[in-house]
Design an enzyme around this catalytic site. Structure first.
Site: not given
Ligand code: COA
Length: 318
Positions: A111, A245, A275
């Site tokens: 990215c 980004h 993204n």
């Molecule tokens: N829909 C509903 N629930 C979801 C889900 C979805 N699509 N994805 C995960 N969950 C759930 C998880 O299972 C977890 O449940 P639990 O509490 O029962 O275990 C809960 O939601 C929280 O998950 P978590 O992974 O801690 O969520 P988060 O707030 O960290 O959000 C992302 C997840 C992926 C959105 C976030 O971490 C993120 O955006 N990270 C950066 C990713 C990124 O930008 N990558 C590319 C970089 S170039």
């Protein structure tokens, strides 16, 4: 000499997959995705490919910059999702554009790839190796996503963006880039085509520790922007736009907050495209160029981050 962006272009697939569509594929909801990421829709390839989108974005950028394909002397495609590995995507794009005088190669910095390509272009121009450069970020992430994994499939989309740079007298704009391979395990994609690929269980799919990547981004991006502005002796107030980004609305908001900068200076289009990796910065640049938000003389900061882990920023005058 330095390279001034004189034209931009972009291309996204016609087919749109919204959050309601996704909630019929995995256990998720529009409300969850919007709240955690800001993404509402993403465009997904059907007939399009990484190369075909690259060609369309490039044609639009050349037209916008009033540059003929034969004038291009260096053509870089930033991608890790090309449908062809040999020849490189850039050579295939060259052929379809008729950019017969260009030296061509692909570049993969995930990215952060568009920034790496931009910095490379500036170095070539400053060295006197070429005068006209075509930069393209093109990605078909939908091919690399496990559509059963709700932790990743909600985030990504497909598309391409391009920029043409022309040599002009003046100082090379400052770019700062960093990598931390030691932390690379947070965001990986193993090739399906390797015999010796470790466990190999999920080869072909993006694997991510979302929380780790989130924390990395909200720490490193403000840091690198501050490093850049200090080195360039530019104040936050002097910057008209921070074009980040487009990974996640909460990341962009957190970067603005940590910098103490006005969120209005952080344009976003991730709600529409998700993204798109190395395509996200040039797609947003193109939108802003065409709708008149970008005006001559403005100070723009570009900042990218992603797998590597890698991150970087550049400051330029529009
Ligand atoms: N829909 C509903 N629930 C979801 C889900 C979805 N699509 N994805 C995960 N969950 C759930 C998880 O299972 C977890 O449940 P639990 O509490 O029962 O275990 C809960 O939601 C929280 O998950 P978590 O992974 O801690 O969520 P988060 O707030 O960290 O959000 C992302 C997840 C992926 C959105 C976030 O971490 C993120 O955006 N990270 C950066 C990713 C990124 O930008 N990558 C590319 C970089 S170039």
């Amino acid at each position: 000499m330095y390279g001034k962006i004189c034209g931009t272009g972009s291309c996204v697939p016609k087919h749109v997959l919204d959050n309601e569509d996704l909630s019929r594929m995995v256990d998720t909801s529009d409300a969850w995705i919007q709240e955690r990421t800001g993404v509402a829709r993403r465009h997904i390839i059907e007939d399009e490919t990484t190369v075909s989108m690259a060609v369309e974005a490039a044609q639009r950028a050349l037209e916008n910059g009033n540059v003929r394909a034969e004038e291009v002397e260096l053509l870089i495609v930033s991608t890790f999702t090309s449908e062809i590995l040999l020849p490189c995507a850039a050579c295939e794009v060259q052929k379809r554009l008729g950019a017969v005088n260009a030296a061509c190669f692909d570049l993969n910095a995930a990215c952060t790839g568009f920034l790496a390509a931009y910095q490379t272009a500036q170095a070539y121009i400053a060295a006197g190796s070429c005068r006209t450069v075509l930069l393209i970020g093109s990605e078909s992430l939908s091919n690399m996503v496990d559509w059963k994994d709700r932790g990743t499939c909600i985030l990504f989309g497909d598309g391409a963006g391009a920029a043409v740079l022309r040599a002009e007298p003046g100082e090379v704009p400052l770019t700062v880039m960093h990598s931390d391979g030691g932390a690379g395990g947070a965001l990986t994609l193993q090739s399906r085509h390797q015999k010796n690929r470790g466990s190999g269980l999920d080869a072909g799919y993006i694997q991510m520790n979302g929380r780790e990547v989130f924390q990395f981004a909200v720490k490193r991006v403000p840091e690198v922007i501050q490093e850049l502005l200090e080195a360039g002796q530019v104040t936050l107030r002097q910057v008209d736009y921070f074009i980040l980004h487009q990974a996640n609305k909460r990341i962009v908001e957190s970067v603005a907050k940590r910098l103490g900068a006005d969120i209005e200076k952080f344009p976003m289009n991730l709600q529409e495209y998700g993204n798109t990796s190395s395509a996200s910065i040039p797609i947003l640049l193109d939108e802003m160029n065409r709708d008149g938000r970008l005006k001559q003389g403005q100070t723009i900061v570009l900042a990218g981050f992603g797998a590597g882990l890698s991150w970087g920023a550049a400051v330029l005058k529009w």
